[in-house]
Design a protein around this motif. Structure first.
Motif, PDB file in Angstrom:
ATOM      1  N   VAL A  40      11.880  -3.708   4.364  1.00  0.00           N
ATOM      2  CA  VAL A  40      11.109  -3.266   3.198  1.00  0.00           C
ATOM      3  C   VAL A  40      10.266  -4.442   2.684  1.00  0.00           C
ATOM      4  CG1 VAL A  40      11.280  -2.466   0.810  1.00  0.00           C
ATOM      5  CG2 VAL A  40      12.779  -1.501   2.576  1.00  0.00           C
ATOM      6  N   ILE A  41       9.010  -4.166   2.367  1.00  0.00           N
ATOM      7  CA  ILE A  41       8.081  -5.200   1.908  1.00  0.00           C
ATOM      8  C   ILE A  41       7.980  -5.144   0.387  1.00  0.00           C
ATOM      9  CG2 ILE A  41       5.685  -6.003   2.000  1.00  0.00           C
ATOM     10  CD1 ILE A  41       5.555  -4.894   4.857  1.00  0.00           C
ATOM     11  N   THR A  42       8.388  -6.215  -0.278  1.00  0.00           N
ATOM     12  CA  THR A  42       8.388  -6.246  -1.737  1.00  0.00           C
ATOM     13  C   THR A  42       7.027  -6.676  -2.278  1.00  0.00           C
ATOM     14  OG1 THR A  42       9.105  -8.555  -1.806  1.00  0.00           O
ATOM     15  CG2 THR A  42      10.834  -6.857  -1.730  1.00  0.00           C
ATOM     16  N   SER A  75       8.813  -1.740   9.759  1.00  0.00           N
ATOM     17  CA  SER A  75       8.966  -1.682   8.298  1.00  0.00           C
ATOM     18  C   SER A  75       8.948  -0.228   7.847  1.00  0.00           C
ATOM     19  CB  SER A  75       7.850  -2.449   7.582  1.00  0.00           C
ATOM     20  OG  SER A  75       7.934  -2.251   6.174  1.00  0.00           O
ATOM     21  N   SER A  76       9.875   0.107   6.961  1.00  0.00           N
ATOM     22  CA  SER A  76       9.903   1.466   6.404  1.00  0.00           C
ATOM     23  C   SER A  76       8.938   1.605   5.228  1.00  0.00           C
ATOM     24  CB  SER A  76      11.320   1.823   5.955  1.00  0.00           C
ATOM     25  OG  SER A  76      11.730   0.966   4.886  1.00  0.00           O
ATOM     26  N   GLY A  77       8.264   0.508   4.867  1.00  0.00           N
ATOM     27  CA  GLY A  77       7.277   0.577   3.794  1.00  0.00           C
ATOM     28  C   GLY A  77       7.581  -0.375   2.653  1.00  0.00           C
ATOM     29  N   GLY A  78       6.990  -0.070   1.509  1.00  0.00           N
ATOM     30  CA  GLY A  78       7.108  -0.948   0.353  1.00  0.00           C
ATOM     31  C   GLY A  78       8.307  -0.646  -0.520  1.00  0.00           C
ATOM     32  N   VAL A 119       3.065   0.644   3.675  1.00  0.00           N
ATOM     33  CA  VAL A 119       2.387  -0.643   3.775  1.00  0.00           C
ATOM     34  C   VAL A 119       2.622  -1.297   5.134  1.00  0.00           C
ATOM     35  CG1 VAL A 119       4.285  -1.984   2.752  1.00  0.00           C
ATOM     36  CG2 VAL A 119       1.957  -2.836   2.593  1.00  0.00           C
ATOM     37  N   GLY A 120       3.734  -0.966   5.804  1.00  0.00           N
ATOM     38  CA  GLY A 120       3.953  -1.475   7.148  1.00  0.00           C
ATOM     39  C   GLY A 120       2.872  -0.995   8.106  1.00  0.00           C
ATOM     40  N   PHE A 121       2.473   0.264   7.961  1.00  0.00           N
ATOM     41  CA  PHE A 121       1.389   0.824   8.763  1.00  0.00           C
ATOM     42  C   PHE A 121       0.049   0.245   8.309  1.00  0.00           C
ATOM     43  CE2 PHE A 121      -0.692   5.111  10.178  1.00  0.00           C
ATOM     44  CZ  PHE A 121      -1.233   4.486  11.289  1.00  0.00           C
ATOM     45  N   PRO A 141       3.459   8.109   4.111  1.00  0.00           N
ATOM     46  CA  PRO A 141       4.232   9.188   3.492  1.00  0.00           C
ATOM     47  C   PRO A 141       4.086   9.300   1.974  1.00  0.00           C
ATOM     48  CG  PRO A 141       5.651   7.310   3.863  1.00  0.00           C
ATOM     49  CD  PRO A 141       4.271   6.903   4.336  1.00  0.00           C
ATOM     50  N   GLU A 142       3.059   8.677   1.408  1.00  0.00           N
ATOM     51  CA  GLU A 142       2.961   8.585  -0.054  1.00  0.00           C
ATOM     52  C   GLU A 142       2.868   9.934  -0.752  1.00  0.00           C
ATOM     53  OE1 GLU A 142       1.754   4.663   1.644  1.00  0.00           O
ATOM     54  OE2 GLU A 142       1.285   6.768   2.103  1.00  0.00           O
ATOM     55  N   GLN A 143       2.361  10.990  -0.070  1.00  0.00           N
ATOM     56  CA  GLN A 143       2.277  12.310  -0.693  1.00  0.00           C
ATOM     57  C   GLN A 143       3.648  12.815  -1.127  1.00  0.00           C
ATOM     58  OE1 GLN A 143      -0.772  14.903  -0.685  1.00  0.00           O
ATOM     59  NE2 GLN A 143      -1.436  12.824  -1.226  1.00  0.00           N
ATOM     60  N   LYS A 144       4.703  12.383  -0.418  1.00  0.00           N
ATOM     61  CA  LYS A 144       6.057  12.809  -0.772  1.00  0.00           C
ATOM     62  C   LYS A 144       6.496  12.223  -2.107  1.00  0.00           C
ATOM     63  CE  LYS A 144       7.585  13.471   4.004  1.00  0.00           C
ATOM     64  NZ  LYS A 144       8.537  13.057   5.073  1.00  0.00           N
ATOM     65  N   LEU A 145       5.805  11.182  -2.570  1.00  0.00           N
ATOM     66  CA  LEU A 145       6.100  10.561  -3.862  1.00  0.00           C
ATOM     67  C   LEU A 145       5.091  10.963  -4.926  1.00  0.00           C
ATOM     68  CD1 LEU A 145       6.856   6.918  -2.628  1.00  0.00           C
ATOM     69  CD2 LEU A 145       8.511   8.714  -3.191  1.00  0.00           C
TER      70      LEU A 145
END
Length: 268
Positions: A40-42, A75-78, A119-121, A141-145
């Motif tokens: 995870v990227i902080t 990375s699974s993202g931020g 953010v990994g992508f 996947p931001e639409q899911k949030l």
């Protein structure tokens, strides 16, 4: 004596969630995401990654930069919690930090396996070359949030694969497997997962064989003319070509070609 200070002065003292390895003998630097299992990227890490790319860009020991990870996922993202705590000013700068590989004058390779989300992508899309494996999954996947990509992901992807495919990925939060990403031109190579390091090493060595000056010129030209009309792009290409005609590397390349030997480029 100046008493100026800068917030960035202490940012590199303790790298968060990644490390940097410089192999001067191979003219290579690796930025390794190292927060297993999902890397995870902080928010602070984004600032640090930008500064590291800038530092490596100025490092004369380094010809090629590799962005990779430990473990089975890139990375699974931020850090979702970090987004909620960040100020609007901080959030608005996210794309600038993630674009650091794009701004870097040296070739940057992203070695992607497993999850490469958010953010990994996005930071991988900002690199020059992406190598994927049969385990790679790309997603925004931001639409899911209830959000949209905020670090340049949808914009860069649209340039690569068109608006239709980008809508399919962004608006449906679709996961794109490595082989499909290769077919679509997002990645330059798709290999077995066990061969990712070997394929990355081979690309590094291939890029090292070219003139550093010509590589920097090509990258900047292509970046700067991405949105330019064809006539302007051709004009700028001609100016760059003309400037390289007087370089030591071009002279060495011509002499090596006629001498049927490998050129020894120096970057001047």
């Amino acid at each position: 004596m100046s008493d100026l200070t800068h917030p960035a002065q202490s940012l590199l003292d303790d790298l968060s969630g990644f490390r940097v390895e410089v192999d001067a003998a191979r003219e290579r630097a690796d930025i390794v995401l190292d927060r297993a299992p999902l890397n995870v990227i902080t928010m602070p890490q984004r600032d640090q990654l930008r500064l590291v790319f800038e530092a490596l860009d100025a490092d004369p020991r380094v010809r090629v930069i590799v962005l990779r990870s430990t473990g089975e996922h890139f990375s699974s993202g931020g850090d979702i919690k970090g987004f909620m705590e960040a100020t609007p000013e901080k959030v608005s700068a996210l794309a600038w930090n993630v674009a650091a590989p794009f701004r870097c004058s040296k070739p940057v390779i992203a070695a992607n396996r497993g999850y490469c989300f958010g953010v990994g992508f996005e930071i991988s899309l900002a690199c020059d070359f992406r190598i994927v494996t049969d385990t790679t999954l790309y997603a925004l996947p931001e639409q899911k949030l209830g959000q949209i990509p905020g670090s340049g992901g949808s914009a860069r992807l649209q340039k690569m694969v068109g608006v239709g495919r980008t809508k399919d990925i962004v608006m449906r939060s679709r996961r794109i497997p490595g082989p499909q990403a290769y077919d679509w031109g997002i990645a330059v190579d798709c290999v077995a997962d066990a061969d990712l390091e070997k394929a990355t090493d081979a690309l590094v060595e291939e890029l090292r064989a070219f003139s550093p000056l010509a590589q920097r010129t090509a990258k900047k030209l292509l970046n700067d003319t991405e949105d330019a009309p064809l006539s302007i792009a051709i004009e700028l290409e001609g100016h760059c070509y003309s400037r390289l005609r007087s370089s030591d590397d071009f002279r060495e390349g011509v002499e090596a070609f006629h001498g049927k030997r490998k050129p020894a480029f120096k970057g001047s």
